[in-house]
Scaffold this active site. Structure first.
Site, PDB file in Angstrom:
ATOM      1  N   LEU A  94      -7.218  -6.632  -0.677  1.00  0.00           N
ATOM      2  CA  LEU A  94      -7.835  -7.093  -1.938  1.00  0.00           C
ATOM      3  C   LEU A  94      -9.070  -8.051  -1.873  1.00  0.00           C
ATOM      4  O   LEU A  94      -9.895  -7.982  -2.740  1.00  0.00           O
ATOM      5  CB  LEU A  94      -6.757  -7.679  -3.237  1.00  0.00           C
ATOM      6  N   HIS A 135       0.862  -8.204   6.971  1.00  0.00           N
ATOM      7  CA  HIS A 135      -0.481  -8.495   6.261  1.00  0.00           C
ATOM      8  C   HIS A 135      -0.459  -9.930   5.415  1.00  0.00           C
ATOM      9  O   HIS A 135      -1.478 -10.872   5.378  1.00  0.00           O
ATOM     10  CB  HIS A 135      -0.946  -7.221   5.426  1.00  0.00           C
ATOM     11  N   GLU A 136       0.534 -10.064   4.541  1.00  0.00           N
ATOM     12  CA  GLU A 136       0.681 -11.404   3.564  1.00  0.00           C
ATOM     13  C   GLU A 136       0.933 -12.568   4.431  1.00  0.00           C
ATOM     14  O   GLU A 136       0.212 -13.545   4.046  1.00  0.00           O
ATOM     15  CB  GLU A 136       1.668 -10.983   2.475  1.00  0.00           C
ATOM     16  N   HIS A 139      -2.225 -13.786   5.743  1.00  0.00           N
ATOM     17  CA  HIS A 139      -3.147 -14.552   4.878  1.00  0.00           C
ATOM     18  C   HIS A 139      -2.609 -15.909   4.963  1.00  0.00           C
ATOM     19  O   HIS A 139      -3.500 -16.722   4.663  1.00  0.00           O
ATOM     20  CB  HIS A 139      -2.753 -13.922   3.425  1.00  0.00           C
TER      21      HIS A 139
HETATM   22  O1  K1U Z   1      -2.999  -8.854   0.562  1.00  0.00           O
HETATM   23  C1  K1U Z   1      -3.870  -7.694   0.109  1.00  0.00           C
HETATM   24  O2  K1U Z   1      -4.947  -7.768   0.105  1.00  0.00           O
HETATM   25  C2  K1U Z   1      -2.928  -6.559  -0.427  1.00  0.00           C
HETATM   26  C3  K1U Z   1      -3.167  -5.496   0.091  1.00  0.00           C
HETATM   27  C4  K1U Z   1      -1.875  -5.534   1.019  1.00  0.00           C
HETATM   28  C5  K1U Z   1      -1.736  -4.335   2.086  1.00  0.00           C
HETATM   29  C6  K1U Z   1      -0.115  -4.292   2.560  1.00  0.00           C
HETATM   30  C7  K1U Z   1      -0.182  -3.243   3.629  1.00  0.00           C
HETATM   31  C8  K1U Z   1      -1.085  -2.128   3.719  1.00  0.00           C
HETATM   32  C9  K1U Z   1      -2.309  -2.616   3.325  1.00  0.00           C
HETATM   33  C10 K1U Z   1      -2.628  -3.523   2.579  1.00  0.00           C
HETATM   34  C11 K1U Z   1      -2.948  -4.270  -0.619  1.00  0.00           C
HETATM   35  O3  K1U Z   1      -2.131  -3.887  -1.419  1.00  0.00           O
HETATM   36  S1  K1U Z   1      -4.406  -3.064  -0.487  1.00  0.00           S
HETATM   37  C12 K1U Z   1      -4.053  -1.785  -1.908  1.00  0.00           C
HETATM   38  C13 K1U Z   1      -3.187  -0.823  -1.352  1.00  0.00           C
HETATM   39  O4  K1U Z   1      -2.495  -0.935  -0.056  1.00  0.00           O
HETATM   40  C14 K1U Z   1      -2.272  -0.092  -2.428  1.00  0.00           C
HETATM   41  C15 K1U Z   1      -2.794  -0.080  -3.434  1.00  0.00           C
HETATM   42  C16 K1U Z   1      -1.944   0.866  -4.462  1.00  0.00           C
HETATM   43  C17 K1U Z   1      -1.019   1.925  -3.858  1.00  0.00           C
HETATM   44  C18 K1U Z   1      -0.743   1.801  -2.598  1.00  0.00           C
HETATM   45  C19 K1U Z   1      -1.543   0.976  -1.782  1.00  0.00           C
HETATM   46 ZN    ZN Z   2      -5.078  -8.732   2.163  1.00  0.00          ZN
END
Ligand code: K1U
Ligand code: ZN
Length: 172
Positions: A94, A135-136, A139
């Site tokens: 995001l 991923h988190e 961050h």
């Molecule tokens: O931390 C972030 O930027 C959120 C990111 C986390 C993420 C975790 C695992 C794989 C990819 C990304 C997101 O949530 S990006 C959006 C996303 O992956 C998603 C949105 C809606 C439905 C399913 C997935």
């Molecule tokens: Zn992220």
């Protein structure tokens, strides 16, 4: 509850190592609630406090499917205590809008954290939840998924990203 503004790369807060949450008080509970609302609105499957400008070790996640009940996880001071295997899946962020790349991660991770009642929780995770925790937690350590790109791919990303940010500005 409030929807908070999500910071975008290359905001310097995203590159900082966040500090541990010292006490789970009402301000942390309100922050977690606002982060959850922001994550659901985005929509995303996770959000870390530095993404909304708060450099503390707090994350929220929900990897439940579209037709399943919500399964919100609020993790205070999370850490990975064991990991196994390898996964290589496409990720987005995001804080890095409109860009996606495959990232090598552990396939399963055991995480330890405190919940909002200050209980210690240990959880074995796999699939999307394991990737989301990694991923988190990245961050919280000032690491973005684009930091794993080769220098060639990172150069291409940076050129594309200038256009992405310009287009976002035009939409505002
Ligand atoms: O931390 C972030 O930027 C959120 C990111 C986390 C993420 C975790 C695992 C794989 C990819 C990304 C997101 O949530 S990006 C959006 C996303 O992956 C998603 C949105 C809606 C439905 C399913 C997935
Ligand atoms: Zn992220």
């Amino acid at each position: 509850m409030s929807i908070l503004r999500i910071l975008h790369y290359p905001d310097p807060i995203l590159a900082q190592k966040a500090v541990p949450v010292a006490e789970i008080d009402d301000s942390i509970k309100k922050l977690a609630a606002d982060m959850a609302e922001t994550m659901y609105a985005a929509p995303g499957v996770g959000l870390a406090a530095p993404q909304i400008g708060v450099s503390q070790r707090l994350i929220v996640l929900d990897c439940s499917g579209k037709d399943e009940p919500q399964q919100l996880i609020v993790a205070v001071n999370p850490e990975i205590v064991a990991e196994e295997g390898e996964s290589f899946e496409e990720e987005g962020c995001l804080s890095v809008p409109a860009y996606f790349a495959k990232v090598k991660r552990s396939a399963t991770v055991k995480v330890r954290f405190h919940d909002l009642e200050n209980r210690q929780v240990e959880m074995e995770t796999d699939d999307l939840l394991a990737v989301a925790f990694q991923h988190e937690i990245d961050h919280l350590n000032g690491v973005l998924f684009v930091d794993y790109l080769s220098s060639l791919k990172k150069g291409i990303f940076k050129k594309k990203y200038v256009r992405i940010l310009e287009q976002l500005e035009e939409q505002l």
